[in-house]
Every structure is written in structure tokens, then in C-alpha cells.
Design a protein around this motif. Structure first.
Motif, PDB file in Angstrom:
ATOM      1  N   HIS A  15      28.651  42.096  32.973  1.00 32.43           N
ATOM      2  CA  HIS A  15      28.907  42.308  34.396  1.00 32.43           C
ATOM      3  C   HIS A  15      28.658  41.022  35.182  1.00 32.43           C
ATOM      4  O   HIS A  15      29.414  40.682  36.106  1.00 32.43           O
ATOM      5  CB  HIS A  15      28.004  43.434  34.911  1.00 32.43           C
ATOM      6  N   LEU A  16      27.630  40.275  34.840  1.00 30.34           N
ATOM      7  CA  LEU A  16      27.319  39.026  35.531  1.00 30.34           C
ATOM      8  C   LEU A  16      28.435  38.005  35.343  1.00 30.34           C
ATOM      9  O   LEU A  16      28.949  37.436  36.314  1.00 30.34           O
ATOM     10  CB  LEU A  16      25.995  38.457  35.020  1.00 30.34           C
ATOM     11  N   GLY A  19      31.763  39.049  36.863  1.00 40.00           N
ATOM     12  CA  GLY A  19      31.679  38.917  38.317  1.00 40.00           C
ATOM     13  C   GLY A  19      31.823  37.478  38.778  1.00 40.00           C
ATOM     14  O   GLY A  19      32.496  37.190  39.772  1.00 40.00           O
ATOM     15  N   ALA A  22      35.525  36.542  38.248  1.00 45.96           N
ATOM     16  CA  ALA A  22      36.367  37.178  39.267  1.00 45.96           C
ATOM     17  C   ALA A  22      36.169  36.510  40.619  1.00 45.96           C
ATOM     18  O   ALA A  22      37.121  36.328  41.387  1.00 45.96           O
ATOM     19  CB  ALA A  22      36.044  38.670  39.357  1.00 45.96           C
ATOM     20  N   GLY A  23      34.931  36.117  40.919  1.00 40.44           N
ATOM     21  CA  GLY A  23      34.669  35.410  42.169  1.00 40.44           C
ATOM     22  C   GLY A  23      35.390  34.083  42.231  1.00 40.44           C
ATOM     23  O   GLY A  23      35.922  33.703  43.287  1.00 40.44           O
TER      24      GLY A  23
END
Length: 84
Positions: A15-16, A19, A22-23
Motif C-alpha cells: 500500500h505504501l 501510493g 500513484a502520487g
């Protein structure tokens, strides 16, 4: 690096990193989108010599009598108005 409890599991790390990835993608899309939105302003700022208005001759205010605005079809004279 000290990981929190939920980040020690595989889905926490996944998830990190997803994320962060994606950022980065959203940042690139946002920057390129803003360049497209302000394309004309950026072009004018980088090339001001292309946007200078040259001094022109006096315009003929009555263009309706211009010979290219009149055509003849089957003996009828037709005037074309371009809206200017």
C-alpha cells in the motif's frame, strides 16, 4: 527504518509503495495538464515577438462592395456577406 505494525505485513508495504507510485503519476498528469491549459499564455511568454501586432494599412470599412463578394449564377447576381 522503523516500520509501524500495519506496515510490517506485505499489504502495508504494498500500500505504501503503490501510493507513492500513484502520487508520482498524478503529479506528472497534473503538471502536464496545467501546461496544456496554459499553453497559449506560456507560448506568448516564451515567444513575445510572434504576438506583436504589425501596423497595417487603413481598413476598408465597407467590404460589401468588394468584387470577390459578388458572384453570378444563371443571370442572377448574388452577394456574399461574411459577417464582418
Amino acid at each position: 527504518m522503523q516500520w509501524a505494525y500495519h506496515q510490517k505485513r506485505w499489504f502495508g508495504k504494498w500500500h505504501l509503495y503503490v501510493g507513492i507510485f500513484a502520487g508520482l503519476i498524478l503529479t506528472i498528469v497534473g503538471l502536464t495538464g496545467s501546461i496544456l491549459v496554459f499553453q497559449d499564455e506560456i507560448d506568448q511568454a516564451l515567444n513575445p515577438e510572434l504576438f506583436e501586432v504589425a501596423k497595417t494599412q487603413k481598413k476598408n470599412s465597407d467590404r460589401r462592395d468588394h468584387p470577390h463578394n459578388t458572384i453570378q449564377i444563371s443571370g442572377y447576381q448574388i452577394r456574399i456577406y461574411y459577417g464582418y
